[in-house]
Structures are given as structure tokens and as C-alpha cells.
Scaffold this motif. Structure first.
Motif, PDB file in Angstrom:
ATOM      1  N   VAL A 292       0.341  -1.023  -0.156  1.00  0.00           N
ATOM      2  CA  VAL A 292      -0.298  -0.035  -0.342  1.00  0.00           C
ATOM      3  C   VAL A 292       1.139   1.115  -0.243  1.00  0.00           C
ATOM      4  CG1 VAL A 292      -2.221   1.140   1.111  1.00  0.00           C
ATOM      5  CG2 VAL A 292      -2.194  -0.930   1.255  1.00  0.00           C
ATOM      6  N   ILE A 293       0.531   2.425  -1.122  1.00  0.00           N
ATOM      7  CA  ILE A 293       1.581   3.694  -1.285  1.00  0.00           C
ATOM      8  C   ILE A 293       0.393   4.620  -0.998  1.00  0.00           C
ATOM      9  CG2 ILE A 293       2.663   5.021  -2.933  1.00  0.00           C
ATOM     10  CD1 ILE A 293       3.173   1.752  -4.312  1.00  0.00           C
ATOM     11  N   SER A 294       1.194   5.674  -0.131  1.00  0.00           N
ATOM     12  CA  SER A 294       0.224   7.102  -0.068  1.00  0.00           C
ATOM     13  C   SER A 294       0.791   8.153  -1.326  1.00  0.00           C
ATOM     14  CB  SER A 294       0.713   7.115   1.734  1.00  0.00           C
ATOM     15  OG  SER A 294       0.173   6.474   2.781  1.00  0.00           O
ATOM     16  N   ALA A 295       0.106   8.648  -1.138  1.00  0.00           N
ATOM     17  CA  ALA A 295      -0.365   9.854  -2.266  1.00  0.00           C
ATOM     18  C   ALA A 295      -0.641  10.791  -1.421  1.00  0.00           C
ATOM     19  CB  ALA A 295      -1.728   9.165  -3.357  1.00  0.00           C
ATOM     20  N   PRO A 296      -0.186  12.091  -1.221  1.00  0.00           N
ATOM     21  CA  PRO A 296      -0.112  13.322  -0.470  1.00  0.00           C
ATOM     22  C   PRO A 296      -1.096  13.835  -0.527  1.00  0.00           C
ATOM     23  CG  PRO A 296       1.820  13.652  -1.947  1.00  0.00           C
ATOM     24  CD  PRO A 296       1.617  12.251  -2.190  1.00  0.00           C
ATOM     25  N   ILE A 297      -1.560  14.371   0.465  1.00  0.00           N
ATOM     26  CA  ILE A 297      -2.753  14.809  -0.223  1.00  0.00           C
ATOM     27  C   ILE A 297      -2.671  16.267   0.820  1.00  0.00           C
ATOM     28  CG2 ILE A 297      -4.235  13.574   0.338  1.00  0.00           C
ATOM     29  CD1 ILE A 297      -5.133  14.397   3.267  1.00  0.00           C
ATOM     30  N   ASP A 298      -3.453  17.467   0.296  1.00  0.00           N
ATOM     31  CA  ASP A 298      -3.408  18.540   1.287  1.00  0.00           C
ATOM     32  C   ASP A 298      -4.911  19.008   1.395  1.00  0.00           C
ATOM     33  OD1 ASP A 298      -4.496  19.892  -1.462  1.00  0.00           O
ATOM     34  OD2 ASP A 298      -3.127  20.408  -2.107  1.00  0.00           O
ATOM     35  N   GLY A 299      -5.313  20.349   1.494  1.00  0.00           N
ATOM     36  CA  GLY A 299      -6.153  20.826   1.981  1.00  0.00           C
ATOM     37  C   GLY A 299      -7.343  20.792   1.041  1.00  0.00           C
ATOM     38  N   GLU A 300      -7.298  20.603  -0.334  1.00  0.00           N
ATOM     39  CA  GLU A 300      -8.015  20.076  -0.781  1.00  0.00           C
ATOM     40  C   GLU A 300      -8.369  18.251  -1.524  1.00  0.00           C
ATOM     41  OE1 GLU A 300      -7.564  22.946  -4.587  1.00  0.00           O
ATOM     42  OE2 GLU A 300      -7.445  24.457  -2.883  1.00  0.00           O
ATOM     43  N   GLY A 301      -7.928  17.933  -0.696  1.00  0.00           N
ATOM     44  CA  GLY A 301      -7.460  15.960  -1.257  1.00  0.00           C
ATOM     45  C   GLY A 301      -6.035  16.107  -2.272  1.00  0.00           C
ATOM     46  N   VAL A 302      -6.446  14.868  -2.628  1.00  0.00           N
ATOM     47  CA  VAL A 302      -5.304  13.715  -2.995  1.00  0.00           C
ATOM     48  C   VAL A 302      -4.104  15.259  -4.279  1.00  0.00           C
ATOM     49  CG1 VAL A 302      -6.712  12.801  -5.191  1.00  0.00           C
ATOM     50  CG2 VAL A 302      -4.371  12.330  -3.605  1.00  0.00           C
ATOM     51  N   ARG A 303      -3.278  15.012  -3.808  1.00  0.00           N
ATOM     52  CA  ARG A 303      -2.106  15.627  -5.229  1.00  0.00           C
ATOM     53  C   ARG A 303      -1.916  15.634  -6.114  1.00  0.00           C
ATOM     54  NH1 ARG A 303       2.532  17.953  -2.012  1.00  0.00           N
ATOM     55  NH2 ARG A 303       2.909  18.298  -4.411  1.00  0.00           N
ATOM     56  N   VAL A 304      -2.845  15.797  -7.315  1.00  0.00           N
ATOM     57  CA  VAL A 304      -2.845  14.312  -8.735  1.00  0.00           C
ATOM     58  C   VAL A 304      -1.798  14.678  -9.689  1.00  0.00           C
ATOM     59  CG1 VAL A 304      -4.051  14.558 -10.740  1.00  0.00           C
ATOM     60  CG2 VAL A 304      -5.616  15.583  -9.244  1.00  0.00           C
ATOM     61  N   ASP A 305      -0.335  15.515  -9.542  1.00  0.00           N
ATOM     62  CA  ASP A 305       0.149  16.099 -10.074  1.00  0.00           C
ATOM     63  C   ASP A 305       1.088  14.764  -9.031  1.00  0.00           C
ATOM     64  OD1 ASP A 305       0.261  16.768  -7.605  1.00  0.00           O
ATOM     65  OD2 ASP A 305       2.024  18.306  -8.007  1.00  0.00           O
ATOM     66  N   ARG A 306       1.161  14.141  -7.960  1.00  0.00           N
ATOM     67  CA  ARG A 306       1.956  13.259  -7.595  1.00  0.00           C
ATOM     68  C   ARG A 306       1.528  11.898  -7.637  1.00  0.00           C
ATOM     69  NH1 ARG A 306       5.665  12.344  -6.369  1.00  0.00           N
ATOM     70  NH2 ARG A 306       5.915  11.339  -4.333  1.00  0.00           N
ATOM     71  N   LEU A 307      -0.035  12.154  -7.851  1.00  0.00           N
ATOM     72  CA  LEU A 307      -1.049  10.829  -8.053  1.00  0.00           C
ATOM     73  C   LEU A 307      -0.182  10.430  -9.032  1.00  0.00           C
ATOM     74  CD1 LEU A 307      -2.723   8.820  -7.166  1.00  0.00           C
ATOM     75  CD2 LEU A 307      -4.445  10.374  -8.352  1.00  0.00           C
ATOM     76  N   GLU A 308      -0.584  11.157 -10.819  1.00  0.00           N
ATOM     77  CA  GLU A 308      -0.180  11.077 -11.565  1.00  0.00           C
ATOM     78  C   GLU A 308       1.235   9.817 -11.546  1.00  0.00           C
ATOM     79  OE1 GLU A 308      -0.302  11.129 -16.370  1.00  0.00           O
ATOM     80  OE2 GLU A 308      -0.500  13.340 -15.417  1.00  0.00           O
ATOM     81  N   GLU A 309       2.477  10.856 -10.709  1.00  0.00           N
ATOM     82  CA  GLU A 309       4.040  10.414 -10.701  1.00  0.00           C
ATOM     83  C   GLU A 309       4.077   8.856 -10.260  1.00  0.00           C
ATOM     84  OE1 GLU A 309       6.062  13.555  -8.500  1.00  0.00           O
ATOM     85  OE2 GLU A 309       5.563  14.377 -10.003  1.00  0.00           O
ATOM     86  N   LEU A 310       3.370   9.163  -9.234  1.00  0.00           N
ATOM     87  CA  LEU A 310       3.266   7.593  -8.483  1.00  0.00           C
ATOM     88  C   LEU A 310       2.538   6.252  -9.570  1.00  0.00           C
ATOM     89  CD1 LEU A 310       1.507   8.334  -5.189  1.00  0.00           C
ATOM     90  CD2 LEU A 310       4.221   7.808  -5.518  1.00  0.00           C
ATOM     91  N   ILE A 311       1.467   6.228  -9.865  1.00  0.00           N
ATOM     92  CA  ILE A 311       0.824   6.336 -11.723  1.00  0.00           C
ATOM     93  C   ILE A 311       1.742   5.271 -12.062  1.00  0.00           C
ATOM     94  CG2 ILE A 311      -0.981   5.464 -13.219  1.00  0.00           C
ATOM     95  CD1 ILE A 311      -2.558   7.570 -11.453  1.00  0.00           C
ATOM     96  N   VAL A 312       3.099   6.230 -12.752  1.00  0.00           N
ATOM     97  CA  VAL A 312       3.480   5.967 -13.935  1.00  0.00           C
ATOM     98  C   VAL A 312       4.936   5.328 -13.096  1.00  0.00           C
ATOM     99  CG1 VAL A 312       5.524   6.908 -15.270  1.00  0.00           C
ATOM    100  CG2 VAL A 312       3.009   7.520 -15.254  1.00  0.00           C
ATOM    101  N   GLN A 313       5.174   5.580 -11.423  1.00  0.00           N
ATOM    102  CA  GLN A 313       6.451   4.381 -11.528  1.00  0.00           C
ATOM    103  C   GLN A 313       6.019   3.031 -10.697  1.00  0.00           C
ATOM    104  OE1 GLN A 313       7.447   6.830  -7.988  1.00  0.00           O
ATOM    105  NE2 GLN A 313       8.734   4.877  -6.586  1.00  0.00           N
TER     106      GLN A 313
END
Length: 397
Positions: free
Chosen positions: A138-159
């Protein structure tokens, strides 16, 4: 005894363990994730259960179809259509024993040992445990006050090329965050571009305080070409009607739904038909809008009171985003003025002062934030909230 090796991957819930400490008389608890039982529509449920037995007693008390009780599936489909999910019919969902079973079925049908699953950091603790039980990394994608950070989410998907992504876009547990409309569209576009399933867990979406949240990912998928094929949606009546009914549902692509139904056959055969018949009668009676309006007003008052009290009593020693719905505050101890910045230590001190909350570290699959904490305002009255926050401030002093 010689237990299964997969149990080594999980441990007892830190939240459940905390409840063992709450027997002290007079303690104020901000620890639970429960709705307030004082707001259950007991009269409405009593009448719904009476009608369930009066109109179709054989169906309500007999074994039923694994997919669910057809009148309830029809009511749930209508419930979703009223929230903008245009292309949904009863055959597009199955009834589960709470949305927690829907998540378990997804783990059973999708996860092989060693598969990777991306979740928000932080996310619902039981989800981390569930997916790990089936062998997922299980891998965590970072969030901020507006939910998941989509830019980092995509990086994690690719990785990592995950088997699927699990999100709580609307007033998440524990974060309380609300994913904005633009980010929602981007998540759906990522699902299509990378051909990856997105699991949307939505137990809190109806508990907004002022403006309604953006459409669910499931509803929004109507306008993002190809994305409907990559969305699985978990819903529940637990937080808005009664957790004791144990009624949830899973809407998903047909092939996935068929596999999940097969696994449910092996698990519990079907969700309680009596509970399903009662829920169907309740929804049919049209009482839900008034129930939701009532709980939104009460929870909204409690959330505003807690936010004001935290700012007044703890000042810059705590940082948080005021929730717009749901049941939780997600906060971080800043250490300002040399005050404590370790939430686990504060939790121990707080019990001594007569108030309880949940430290935030267990909600992270990776890289836990030891300064984070979750506070629930759901079951405390306004005076209890005021007094509980004062006790928290004493513990932090």
C-alpha cells in the motif's frame, strides 16, 4: 496455533485499542467515527421495519439473492440518480454488508500478493489493513486541504503501475478534505490515460454543511469519455441512516461486479434481507431528505463550534482546515511556542485530562506524520465540545 502468514501483515486497529481506555467516568471522546445515535430516525425505521414485515414477510425473512434485495437495489439506483449518476440501474450495483464489505470484496477480487495499491496519505485505517491482508503493498499519495495532489498521484501511477487507486474524495476519513471539481476531472482523466481502476469510497458525501460538494467521481464520469469503465463506487447508509442496518453497496463495471458477487457468495451468501427490506421501505417513504437536512444542521453547528474552540484555546499550536462536511477535523500540532508536537504523547496526556482523540500516524500507509491527529465532533454536544477542547489545551500546556 499455527495462523496464516497473511496475518503478520496487519495489526489490531489503533482506534479500537484506544476505546479500551475510554471507560473513565466523565471522559469526553473526540475519538470515534460513529454518527450520533440521538439523531437516528427511530420512528421512521420502526415504520419501515413494520412495512417490511407487513407487505412481504416471506421475502424479508427468507434467504435472498447475493446481489441484493431487488426493491432496495431499485431504491439505491434512484438515490444515485438523484445525485447525478444518470446511467445507473439496479443491475449495476450489488448490496453489501456495509461499505466495508465492498472494500473487502475488491481486495479479494483484485489483489494478488505483491500488487501495489495507491491510497491517500492519510486514509481510512481499515482500508490499509484490508488491502494488506490480501498481500498488497500500500502506497500513500500526498494530500493537501483540497484532497489528493493529482500531480503526485500521476507520478506514483507511472512509477508503481498500481492494481487500483483508492480515494475518499468527499469529506474523507480522517482528512475531512474535499476534492475540488477540477481535480476530480483530472483523476478521471488519469484513470483513462493510464487504464487504472479508481475506487471511490463515499460514505460522507451527503453530510455537507452549506453548499453541496461537487458531483461524485461516478456521477462526473458521465462527462469524461471512457472513465466510467474505470470507476468502482462504494456507498453506505451507515453514516446517514443507521450503521446497525449494515447496508452498503458497490457499483462497478459488470465484469468486476460479477466477480465480487461470486466472492460474496462465499463470504455471507447475502446481506440481511430484513435489513435490506427495512432500508428499501425507508427510502421508498421519502424520509431521507428531511433526515439529511437535520443531521447536516447539527453536525455543521458542532463543526463550527469545534473550529472556533480550537482556534481560541490552542491558537497557533494547532493547524487545520475547517471541514465543509463529514464527521472529522484533521489537524497538525505545530510545536509553536515550544509546545508538544507529538500527537501520540498528547493523546496519553489528554486521557489524563479527561478527553480522547486519535493520533494521526496510523492513518498513513507510509511515512506517518507523528504531529497529526483526528478529532470527531459527531457525538459530542456543543458544551462537551467546548469543555473537551479546553481539556485538550490543558494537556498541551
Amino acid at each position: 496455533m499455527n495462523f496464516a502468514a497473511r496475518l503478520d501483515k496487519v495489526e489490531t486497529s489503533a482506534i479500537r485499542e484506544l476505546f479500551k481506555l475510554l471507560g473513565k467516568p466523565g471522559i469526553i471522546s473526540f475519538a470515534g467515527g460513529f454518527p450520533d445515535s440521538a439523531m437516528f430516525d427511530v420512528e421512521g425505521l420502526r415504520e419501515a421495519s413494520r412495512l417490511a414485515l407487513a407487505e412481504q414477510p416471506g421475502a424479508a425473512l427468507q434467504y435472498g439473492a447475493t446481489e441484493g434485495y431487488d426493491p432496495l437495489r431499485a431504491e439505491l439506483a434512484a438515490f444515485l440518480r438523484a445525485k447525478g449518476v444518470e446511467r445507473i440501474d439496479p443491475s449495476g450495483l450489488i448490496v453489501t454488508t456495509g461499505s466495508q464489505q465492498a472494500l473487502d470484496l475488491l481486495g479479494k477480487t483484485l489483489v494478488d500478493p505483491g500488487d501495489k495499491v495507491i491510497v491517500e496519505g492519510p486514509t481510512f485505517l481499515a482500508t490499509i489493513q484490508c488491502f494488506r491482508l490480501y498481500g498488497a503493498e500500500v502506497i500513500s499519495a500526498p494530500i493537501d486541504g483540497e484532497g489528493v495532489r493529482v500531480d503526485r498521484l500521476e507520478e506514483l501511477i507511472v512509477q508503481h503501475r498500481p492494481k487500483f487507486i483508492y480515494l475518499i474524495p468527499t469529506f474523507g476519513n480522517p482528512s475531512g478534505a474535499l476534492l475540488g471539481l477540477e481535480r476530480r476531472r483530472r483523476v478521471l482523466e488519469l484513470a483513462v490515460r493510464h487504464q487504472v481502476l479508481v475506487v471511490e469510497d463515499d460514505p460522507y458525501g451527503d453530510l455537507y454543511f452549506d453548499a453541496a460538494p461537487p458531483p461524485s467521481l461516478l456521477a462526473l464520469s458521465e462527462s469524461v469519455p471512457g472513465s466510467r469503465d474505470w470507476i468502482a463506487y462504494c456507498g453506505s447508509l451507515s453514516k446517514v441512516l443507521s450503521p446497525g442496518l449494515r447496508v452498503g453497496w458497490l457499483a462497478a463495471p459488470s465484469e468486476l461486479l460479477a466477480r465480487a458477487t461470486m466472492c460474496k457468495q462465499f463470504s455471507d451468501a447475502h446481506t440481511s434481507t430484513f435489513a435490506q427490506a427495512t432500508a428499501a421501505q425507508y427510502l421508498k417513504a421519502g424520509r431521507m431528505p428531511a433526515t439529511l437536512a437535520h443531521v447536516r444542521e447539527i453536525y455543521g453547528q458542532r463543526a463550527r463550534t469545534m473550529g472556533e474552540a480550537l482556534r481560541r484555546e490552542l491558537g497557533d499550536a494547532i493547524a487545520f482546515t475547517q471541514p465543509q462536511g463529514g464527521l472529522f477535523f484533521w489537524a497538525r500540532l505545530t510545536g509553536a511556542g515550544g509546545k508538544l508536537a507529538d500527537a501520540s504523547e498528547l493523546a496519553r496526556r489528554a486521557i489524563g485530562e479527561g478527553v480522547a482523540f486519535v493520533p494521526g500516524a496510523p492513518f498513513f500507509a507510509t511515512e506517518p506524520d507523528t504531529s497529526a491527529l483526528r478529532l470527531s465532533f459527531a457525538t459530542a454536544g456543543l458544551e462537551q465540545i467546548e469543555e473537551g477542547v479546553k481539556r485538550l489545551a490543558r494537556a498541551l500546556a
